[in-house]
Motif scaffolding. Structure first.
Motif, mmCIF file in Angstrom:
data_model
loop_
_atom_site.group_PDB
_atom_site.id
_atom_site.type_symbol
_atom_site.label_atom_id
_atom_site.label_comp_id
_atom_site.label_asym_id
_atom_site.label_seq_id
_atom_site.Cartn_x
_atom_site.Cartn_y
_atom_site.Cartn_z
ATOM 1 N N LEU A 1 -0.438 -10.244 1.966
ATOM 2 C CA LEU A 1 -1.574 -10.761 2.736
ATOM 3 C C LEU A 1 -1.507 -12.278 2.878
ATOM 4 C CD1 LEU A 1 -4.286 -8.453 1.161
ATOM 5 C CD2 LEU A 1 -3.273 -8.240 3.442
ATOM 6 N N ASN A 2 -0.718 -12.926 2.045
ATOM 7 C CA ASN A 2 -0.361 -14.331 2.242
ATOM 8 C C ASN A 2 -1.598 -15.233 2.292
ATOM 9 O OD1 ASN A 2 1.491 -16.449 2.683
ATOM 10 N ND2 ASN A 2 1.292 -16.275 4.910
ATOM 11 N N GLY A 3 -2.594 -14.918 1.469
ATOM 12 C CA GLY A 3 -3.799 -15.736 1.448
ATOM 13 C C GLY A 3 -4.747 -15.487 2.596
ATOM 14 N N ASN B 1 5.539 4.548 -1.941
ATOM 15 C CA ASN B 1 5.289 3.454 -2.875
ATOM 16 C C ASN B 1 4.888 2.192 -2.114
ATOM 17 O OD1 ASN B 1 6.116 5.272 -4.787
ATOM 18 N ND2 ASN B 1 8.155 4.380 -5.039
ATOM 19 N N ALA B 2 3.895 1.486 -2.652
ATOM 20 C CA ALA B 2 3.373 0.320 -1.944
ATOM 21 C C ALA B 2 3.109 -0.820 -2.919
ATOM 22 C CB ALA B 2 2.088 0.672 -1.202
ATOM 23 N N THR B 3 3.365 -2.032 -2.432
ATOM 24 C CA THR B 3 2.999 -3.259 -3.135
ATOM 25 C C THR B 3 2.103 -4.075 -2.213
ATOM 26 O OG1 THR B 3 5.063 -3.300 -4.402
ATOM 27 C CG2 THR B 3 3.849 -5.372 -4.216
ATOM 28 N N ILE B 4 0.933 -4.450 -2.706
ATOM 29 C CA ILE B 4 -0.007 -5.254 -1.918
ATOM 30 C C ILE B 4 -0.341 -6.489 -2.734
ATOM 31 C CG2 ILE B 4 -2.215 -5.274 -0.700
ATOM 32 C CD1 ILE B 4 -2.135 -2.226 -0.665
ATOM 33 N N VAL B 5 -0.168 -7.683 -2.138
ATOM 34 C CA VAL B 5 -0.337 -8.916 -2.904
ATOM 35 C C VAL B 5 -1.053 -9.990 -2.089
ATOM 36 C CG1 VAL B 5 1.732 -8.510 -4.318
ATOM 37 C CG2 VAL B 5 1.954 -9.777 -2.180
ATOM 38 N N ASN B 6 -1.725 -10.887 -2.814
ATOM 39 C CA ASN B 6 -2.094 -12.228 -2.352
ATOM 40 C C ASN B 6 -2.991 -12.282 -1.123
ATOM 41 O OD1 ASN B 6 -0.416 -13.116 -4.400
ATOM 42 N ND2 ASN B 6 1.356 -13.353 -3.057
ATOM 43 N N GLY B 7 -4.201 -11.763 -1.227
ATOM 44 C CA GLY B 7 -5.132 -11.920 -0.119
ATOM 45 C C GLY B 7 -6.321 -10.996 -0.241
ATOM 46 N N THR B 8 -6.995 -10.783 0.883
ATOM 47 C CA THR B 8 -8.238 -10.014 0.895
ATOM 48 C C THR B 8 -8.147 -8.866 1.889
ATOM 49 O OG1 THR B 8 -9.543 -11.968 0.312
ATOM 50 C CG2 THR B 8 -10.728 -10.144 1.333
ATOM 51 N N TYR B 9 -8.600 -7.686 1.449
ATOM 52 C CA TYR B 9 -8.766 -6.542 2.345
ATOM 53 C C TYR B 9 -10.250 -6.232 2.394
ATOM 54 C CZ TYR B 9 -8.268 -2.072 4.647
ATOM 55 O OH TYR B 9 -8.373 -1.051 5.552
ATOM 56 N N LYS B 10 -10.834 -6.315 3.585
ATOM 57 C CA LYS B 10 -12.283 -6.200 3.728
ATOM 58 C C LYS B 10 -12.622 -5.065 4.685
ATOM 59 C CE LYS B 10 -16.411 -9.045 4.394
ATOM 60 N NZ LYS B 10 -16.881 -8.802 3.022
#
Length: 539
Positions: free
Chosen positions: A284-286, A305-314
């Motif tokens: 998400l890169n901030g 398989n999933a990796t989710i990083v660095n940000g907001t999911y709204k």
């Protein structure tokens, strides 16, 4: 005689002095030359990875175009200017050159790929490209003045990458590296200069008249294996570069359909569900990925398989949040949805790791799978109904939670902190559910309620937000049963039959506000004579 008395008196005085010295030394240590050494306050400072894409303008200066939304070729406002000519009309034999550069504007070594994004409207079959390396320089006032003499010169340069243009996004120049900053901190602004050259085939026929193509460029970068830790400089050698930068909903959907890893470069808003069918990394890169979907399903689905990083999911609509149907690694992410579920673990025999993240929803973090291994650390779970939930139809839970706040901000009486369910059937299939909480803060009308579970609480702060004077127990085989309990084990008894909670509850230190165990509720022994509670071990 007098001499003898004097001698005795002197001897007695010496003995007394010696005794006094010994007494003074009792309970002390003999003195040695000593000194102390202490460090100053130690600060751990994260580095800054910052890559810039530059272009030479008409005056010969290189300017940052990384935030530009204009294409390099193919528009009235094209950024290419040669011989003071912005004309982008093409004909056979024409060559245009964009003099570009990639700069390390941060203080960490980085590696990068150059991607070309080509949108074709009929002209692509007539065009070739070349990426031509020119020079690599460091310092504040450096620049490159090298020029390309012709298409033949471009193709013939050492290290040139050339080929036919193809539609879509592809890696035109892989494996760039700007790592001098790791070897010498004075080597700032290390910059690699290159030229992007596009040529129209001399043999292109009339079929290409009035056709067009648009080309823009993206640079994707990640940390390079250069800086050392306590062991070597290889800890980040596998940092991936194979992701697609996306700035719009359409780009994100296209990347998902193509099975690509993605990195947001702008905030993105979706109006429909997004599904990743293949293994994926979502950076998400901030930025913030927002969905307004109204449905009973999940707004973001990962089927592998999933990796989710660095940000907001709204999520602003009624839809559930993230449905993970494979292993999930989530790090430094805020999930904030208005729907029923924040994040759901939904694949059997899978591993789910949540680190340094915040999850909010009706049920913040849920497990709907058998034999799930779930690890949560240094995170916050805020559920309007339940903070952390395990469905009683699923067996074999292995849950470990450390340093996490669960419904810690909820001082009302309408939400359970942790609810882990089970049954005699799940016990037969996979044994008691396993759950461990260490250094956690947990709040709720019932802070922690479990069924058919071996539970361990280590140094936790657990608070029932319903006063123990108002505690209650209402039998329910499809949900929680209590209020006013800090920790309690229940079962699925109904119709006022004798409750028979199973499993072991182990409490190792901490602070607990509220009742502990059904046996502590006076109405239990009155209503169910002979009641036997589960085993509670309190250390």
């Amino acid at each position: 005689m007098n001499n003898k008395r004097a001698t005795k008196r002197a001897l007695l005085t010496s003995v007394m002095a010696l005794v006094m010295c010994v007494v003074m030394l009792v309970g002390t240590t003999f003195a040695w030359f000593t000194d102390t050494a202490s460090t100053a306050v130690n600060k751990i400072q994260a580095g800054n990875l910052d890559v810039q894409l530059l272009m030479r303008d008409a005056d010969g200066a290189y300017v940052n175009i990384g935030d530009s939304q204009q294409v390099i070729f193919g528009g009235a406002n094209s950024l290419v200017a040669q011989n003071n000519n912005q004309d982008t009309l093409w004909e056979p034999g024409k060559t245009q050159v964009a003099y570009l550069a990639v700069r390390n504007a941060g203080n960490l070594a980085l590696k990068y790929n150059i991607l070309l994004n080509v949108r074709d409207e009929g002209l692509i079959g007539a065009l070739d490209y070349a990426i031509v390396p020119q020079s690599k320089l460091s310092g504040e006032n450096q620049t490159c003045t090298d020029t390309i003499a012709s298409w033949v010169d471009a193709k013939g340069r050492t290290g040139a990458e050339s080929g036919k243009l193809t539609a879509g996004t592809f890696t035109a120049a892989p494996n760039g590296c700007l790592d001098e900053i790791a070897h010498d901190k004075t080597n700032t602004n290390e910059t690699e200069y290159f030229a992007l050259v596009v040529h129209m085939d001399e043999n292109a026929g009339n079929t290409y008249m009035n056709k067009s193509v648009s080309i823009d460029m993206k640079v994707v970068a990640t940390q390079a294996a250069a800086e050392f830790d306590s062991f070597n400089n290889q800890y980040d050698k596998d940092a991936p570069l194979d992701f697609e930068p996306v700035a719009t909903a359409d780009e994100l959907k296209a990347a998902a359909a193509a099975g690509k890893n993605v990195q947001l470069t702008q905030d993105v808003t979706l109006a429909e569900a997004l599904t990743f069918d293949n293994e994926v990394t979502i950076d998400l890169n901030g930025k913030t990925l927002t969905t307004g979907l109204n449905s009973n399903g999940y707004s973001l689905v990962t089927k592998e398989n999933a990796t989710i990083v660095n940000g907001t999911y709204k999520g602003t609509g009624s839809a559930r949040g993230i449905g993970a149907y494979g292993n999930l690694n989530m790090r430094n992410v805020t999930v904030d949805v208005s729907g029923l579920v924040g994040v759901a673990c939904s694949a059997a025999d899978s591993q789910y790791t949540i680190e340094d993240s915040t999850i909010k929803g009706g049920y913040a973090l849920c497990n709907f799978s058998n034999k799930a291994t779930i690890n949560v650390s240094n995170s916050t779970l805020e559920g309007k109904t339940v903070g952390l939930y395990h469905n009683g139809s699923n067996s074999g839970l292995n849950l470990t939670v450390t340093g996490t706040k669960i419904n810690a901000g909820n001082n009302g009486t309408d939400a359970t902190g942790v609810y882990i369910s089970g049954s005699t059937a799940t016990t037969t299939a996979g044994g008691y559910q396993k759950a461990s909480f260490t250094d956690c803060t947990i709040k709720g009308n019932a802070a922690v309620e479990v069924k058919y579970t071996d539970l361990t609480l280590n140094n936790c702060t657990v608070i029932a937000t319903v006063d123990s004077a108002n505690a209650s127990y209402t039998q329910n085989n499809n949900g929680s049963t209590t209020n006013g309990f800090a920790v309690v084990s229940t079962d699925n008894a109904t119709n006022n039959t004798m409750p028979k909670p199973e499993g072991t509850i182990t409490i190792n230190g901490g602070s607990y506000t509220g009742l502990i165990g059904l046996h502590s509720f006076s109405e239990i022994t009155t209503k169910f004579p002979g009641f036997v509670d589960t085993t509670y071990v309190i250390n």
